[in-house]
Structures are given as C-alpha cells and as structure tokens.
Write a protein that holds these residues in place. Sequence first.
Motif, mmCIF file in Angstrom:
data_model
loop_
_atom_site.group_PDB
_atom_site.id
_atom_site.type_symbol
_atom_site.label_atom_id
_atom_site.label_comp_id
_atom_site.label_asym_id
_atom_site.label_seq_id
_atom_site.Cartn_x
_atom_site.Cartn_y
_atom_site.Cartn_z
ATOM 1 N N ASN A 53 0.952 -1.253 -0.018
ATOM 2 C CA ASN A 53 -0.072 0.095 -0.044
ATOM 3 C C ASN A 53 0.804 1.313 -0.137
ATOM 4 N N ILE A 54 0.469 2.316 -0.693
ATOM 5 C CA ILE A 54 1.110 3.646 -0.606
ATOM 6 C C ILE A 54 0.683 4.460 0.370
ATOM 7 N N ASP A 55 1.588 4.995 1.264
ATOM 8 C CA ASP A 55 1.381 5.858 2.218
ATOM 9 C C ASP A 55 0.349 7.166 2.064
ATOM 10 N N LYS A 56 -0.675 7.226 2.758
ATOM 11 C CA LYS A 56 -1.788 8.222 2.534
ATOM 12 C C LYS A 56 -1.181 9.535 2.129
ATOM 13 N N ARG A 57 0.065 9.859 2.700
ATOM 14 C CA ARG A 57 0.453 11.331 2.631
ATOM 15 C C ARG A 57 0.934 11.599 1.275
ATOM 16 N N PHE A 58 1.104 10.342 0.468
ATOM 17 C CA PHE A 58 1.513 10.606 -0.904
ATOM 18 C C PHE A 58 0.699 10.490 -1.772
ATOM 19 N N GLN A 59 -0.624 9.900 -1.443
ATOM 20 C CA GLN A 59 -1.669 9.880 -2.344
ATOM 21 C C GLN A 59 -2.228 10.936 -2.931
ATOM 22 N N ILE A 60 -1.755 12.177 -2.283
ATOM 23 C CA ILE A 60 -2.416 13.525 -2.773
ATOM 24 C C ILE A 60 -1.642 13.693 -4.098
ATOM 25 N N LEU A 61 -0.345 13.173 -4.363
ATOM 26 C CA LEU A 61 0.292 13.497 -5.376
ATOM 27 C C LEU A 61 -0.477 13.215 -6.881
ATOM 28 N N PRO A 62 -0.314 14.078 -7.797
ATOM 29 C CA PRO A 62 -0.879 13.590 -9.263
ATOM 30 C C PRO A 62 -0.635 12.136 -9.492
ATOM 31 N N GLN A 63 -1.572 11.539 -10.093
ATOM 32 C CA GLN A 63 -1.481 9.991 -10.378
ATOM 33 C C GLN A 63 -0.336 9.697 -11.507
ATOM 34 N N SER A 81 -7.836 2.616 -6.862
ATOM 35 C CA SER A 81 -8.729 2.459 -6.272
ATOM 36 C C SER A 81 -9.933 3.287 -6.610
ATOM 37 N N LYS A 82 -11.170 2.457 -7.185
ATOM 38 C CA LYS A 82 -12.364 3.251 -7.599
ATOM 39 C C LYS A 82 -12.986 4.011 -6.638
ATOM 40 N N LYS A 83 -12.987 3.536 -5.441
ATOM 41 C CA LYS A 83 -13.648 3.870 -4.060
ATOM 42 C C LYS A 83 -13.074 5.336 -3.739
ATOM 43 N N GLU A 84 -11.658 5.163 -3.672
ATOM 44 C CA GLU A 84 -10.838 6.205 -3.385
ATOM 45 C C GLU A 84 -10.438 7.361 -4.486
ATOM 46 N N ASN A 85 -10.833 6.734 -5.556
ATOM 47 C CA ASN A 85 -10.414 7.451 -6.912
ATOM 48 C C ASN A 85 -9.336 8.002 -7.046
ATOM 49 N N ARG A 86 -8.090 7.185 -6.661
ATOM 50 C CA ARG A 86 -6.799 7.443 -6.829
ATOM 51 C C ARG A 86 -5.931 6.097 -6.678
ATOM 52 N N ILE A 87 -4.629 6.272 -7.202
ATOM 53 C CA ILE A 87 -3.920 5.028 -7.020
ATOM 54 C C ILE A 87 -3.422 4.689 -5.648
ATOM 55 N N SER A 88 -3.598 3.645 -5.017
ATOM 56 C CA SER A 88 -3.483 3.364 -3.420
ATOM 57 C C SER A 88 -2.638 2.246 -3.145
ATOM 58 N N SER A 89 -2.412 1.508 -4.222
ATOM 59 C CA SER A 89 -1.680 0.236 -4.076
ATOM 60 C C SER A 89 -0.715 0.194 -5.161
ATOM 61 N N PHE A 90 0.424 -0.790 -4.785
ATOM 62 C CA PHE A 90 1.280 -1.422 -5.883
ATOM 63 C C PHE A 90 1.379 -2.550 -5.746
ATOM 64 N N LEU A 113 10.483 3.084 -1.432
ATOM 65 C CA LEU A 113 9.201 3.836 -2.241
ATOM 66 C C LEU A 113 8.993 5.092 -1.529
ATOM 67 N N ASN A 114 8.853 4.917 -0.274
ATOM 68 C CA ASN A 114 8.504 6.162 0.710
ATOM 69 C C ASN A 114 9.460 7.118 0.312
ATOM 70 N N ALA A 115 10.716 6.685 0.535
ATOM 71 C CA ALA A 115 12.085 7.668 0.215
ATOM 72 C C ALA A 115 11.685 8.219 -1.302
ATOM 73 N N ARG A 116 11.596 7.709 -2.115
ATOM 74 C CA ARG A 116 11.414 8.143 -3.476
ATOM 75 C C ARG A 116 10.118 9.180 -3.706
ATOM 76 N N LEU A 117 8.992 8.695 -3.049
ATOM 77 C CA LEU A 117 8.011 9.547 -3.021
ATOM 78 C C LEU A 117 8.112 10.865 -2.103
ATOM 79 N N SER A 118 8.787 10.716 -1.257
ATOM 80 C CA SER A 118 9.333 11.853 -0.423
ATOM 81 C C SER A 118 10.002 12.947 -1.305
ATOM 82 N N ASP A 119 10.852 12.594 -2.325
ATOM 83 C CA ASP A 119 11.489 13.476 -3.146
ATOM 84 C C ASP A 119 10.579 13.889 -3.974
ATOM 85 N N ALA A 120 9.579 13.171 -4.586
ATOM 86 C CA ALA A 120 8.489 13.788 -5.713
ATOM 87 C C ALA A 120 7.478 14.784 -4.878
ATOM 88 N N SER A 121 7.473 14.410 -3.438
ATOM 89 C CA SER A 121 6.443 15.436 -2.964
ATOM 90 C C SER A 121 7.007 16.590 -2.543
#
Length: 384
Positions: A53-63, A81-90, A113-121
């Motif tokens: 699962n992707i940490d929720k703090r990174f799920q705000i990033l563009p898909q 995830s259709k329910k959350e309308n975003r990429i939620s898992s890998f 992954l968290n380290a990579r997405l921290s950079d992107a964030s």
Amino acid sequence: KAKVVIDHNERKKFIDDCLNKICKTYDLELIQDQELLDEVAGLVEWPILLKGNIDKRFQILPQEVLQLSMKENQKFFSLFSKKENRISSFVTVADNETIDNGKKIINGNTKVLNARLSDASFFWEKDLFRIKEKGFIKFADGLKNITFHNRLGTLESRVKRIVKISSSLAKIFSIDDKIVRTAALLCKADLTSDMVNEFPKLQGTMGYYYSLKSGFSNEIALSCKEHYSPLGPFDRVPTNKVSICIALADKIDLLLSFWSINLQPTGSKDPYGLRRASLGILRILIVNRLDINLNNLLNFTELKNQEKSLKDFFYDRATFLFKNSNFRPDLIDAVLSKGIFDRKLYQCHDEILSLNEFLTNDRGKDFLYTYRRCYKILQSEEKK
C-alpha cells in the motif's frame, strides 16, 4: 523443479493473470502498462507477486507522478482504487518464494518507495509554492536559459514562434486569440519546474496540473498536456480546439525550424522527432476532419530551396501512415498521386477507403476485370 519458468511469454502471462487476480480480490483496477510487463517478465525467473500500500500522505500527488516514480525507480505496477478515486496500492514482482510469504520484501520495498515519493512530494510542494508566489506564467521566464538548438536559439524564442503560428491558426479555427496566445505561452513553461527536471517524461502533464493550480481554464491546461500528442501512429489525437491549435503550431515550428537550417532526418536517425511531428500533423488533420490543407498550414515560402524536400518528406509520411492503416499500396498511390498539399487530408483517407470498399465487392471486381480487358485490347491495337 528448479523454479525457473523458461518461456518469456509464459512468465509474462503468469504475471498478467496474477495481477488480474489481485485486482479482483481487492476490488482495484490495474493501470495497464505493456512496456513494464515486458520488462518485469525479463527480470524474473520464478515470478511471485506481492501487493503493498502507498502511504496516504503521498496519495495526494498527481496520479502520473505516482505511476512514473514507481515504474521507473522500482518497477512496480500501479493499482487504482475506484472507491478512493486514486492510486492506492502497488504490486512488486519478487524472483522467488520466501518463508515469510514476502513480508520482508514488501516492507523493504515500501521503505524505498517512501523515500522516492518523499523526493517527488518535495518537488511538488516547491513548484506549488512558486506558483502561489508568482503564478505559473512566470515559469516561462526561465525558458530563456534553456537552449533549444545552438542554431535555433533558446526555448523562449521557440515559444515566441509557436505563439505567432498559434495566433494565425486561431483565425482559421475561429478561436479567441487571447486564449490561444496564453495557451501557447504556457505550453513549455513546466520545463523549468523542479518536478519535470526530476521526471522529464512528465513534461506537459505537470503543465496541466500547474495551469489549473494557477487558475487557468481547463482548455488552456489541457493544451499544455495534449500539445505533445500524438506521440505515435496509434496514440490518442487531441480533439479540443485550443489543444489542436497549439499541437499543430508546435509541430509546424519544429519542422520549419530544422528544415530552415537543412537538418532533415537521414536514414534511421531522427534525433529531433521530425517524423513523429509530421505524422502528428497528418493524424490531427485526418482524425478531426479539419477543413484545412497542408498549403494553408505550412508557409513554404520561408524555406526557399528546401520546399521540395519538405513536400517529399510529407508525401512519404502520408504514404507510411495509410500503409499502417492496412490500406493497399496501389490504392494509396492512386489517391495520393492527385496531390496532398491542396486537398483536405481526411478526404484522401475517405477516397482510399471508398476505393477499397468498391474494389473488394462484386461490382468493383467486374469493373476492374472490364477495365483490364479494355486496357490490354487498346495496348495491342496501339502496337499494330
């Protein structure tokens, strides 16, 4: 027994089947990526698929940021995830079974992954701060520091040419000149952003998000994203009028600029994507059934002695495009021999289609038989 699936296609099918099972189990949707599937199938011998699962703090990033970061850095598949309308898992593909059923592998991969997405964030937040301070339009100021080509100046001078061409096209398409000029000014602005500097493949995509964040209309934002399209013979073609205008202007400038300095594609080499640009122009005209011809679009007078070269190039590209659509070469030659520069391209397409339909039915076959017979008789009479 040695836990090696020898056949590449078998590995590929197994991975694909497992991805679909995971999606069904967790009610998720796989973001299709054939290129990634091919690559991963070549990296493993005994594929074991593990979901994280992707940490929720990174799920705000563009898909697109999430998807590209996971693909390029980790070779992960993205699950939506259709329910959350975003990429939620890998899903990551391990190369063998483990005692703990992959628990340590998932934990390790999640940390990386968290380290990579921290950079992107960080890049995302930094760009948004610049937008909040000065607006996205100010990003374009940095284009004067980026060289487009040593004989063609900077990206800033290229954008000025695109603005000029776009303004001319706006009159043809009856679009508000102010909207088109703004879209043209913004189309390359995201190239100075931190996010695109880190992920060059996100050019255009980030322009879309940053334009919206800066308060520009959806059609202007879409043109930033879509003006690069189509990227190939089967890629989606822009249909929004402003996007069409900027996409055509971008590709026209590219072709005219490099032809003006006599730098045409040679053999298989095409470092500036000129073949792709010409195919893009042709496909935009055909798919959107635009009532405009190539003579209206391309100002051949500026090319002087290079006019014939560019016209021949377009003729070859048109032939290639129609052959890719599985039309018979003789039908393509028959229609295109009437010329392509003073005619509407979608009409050429329709004519080839009509000829194909006619000559494959009984009436067409009879006609062709009669024509051939008459032709042969006339040939033999001429010899006499």
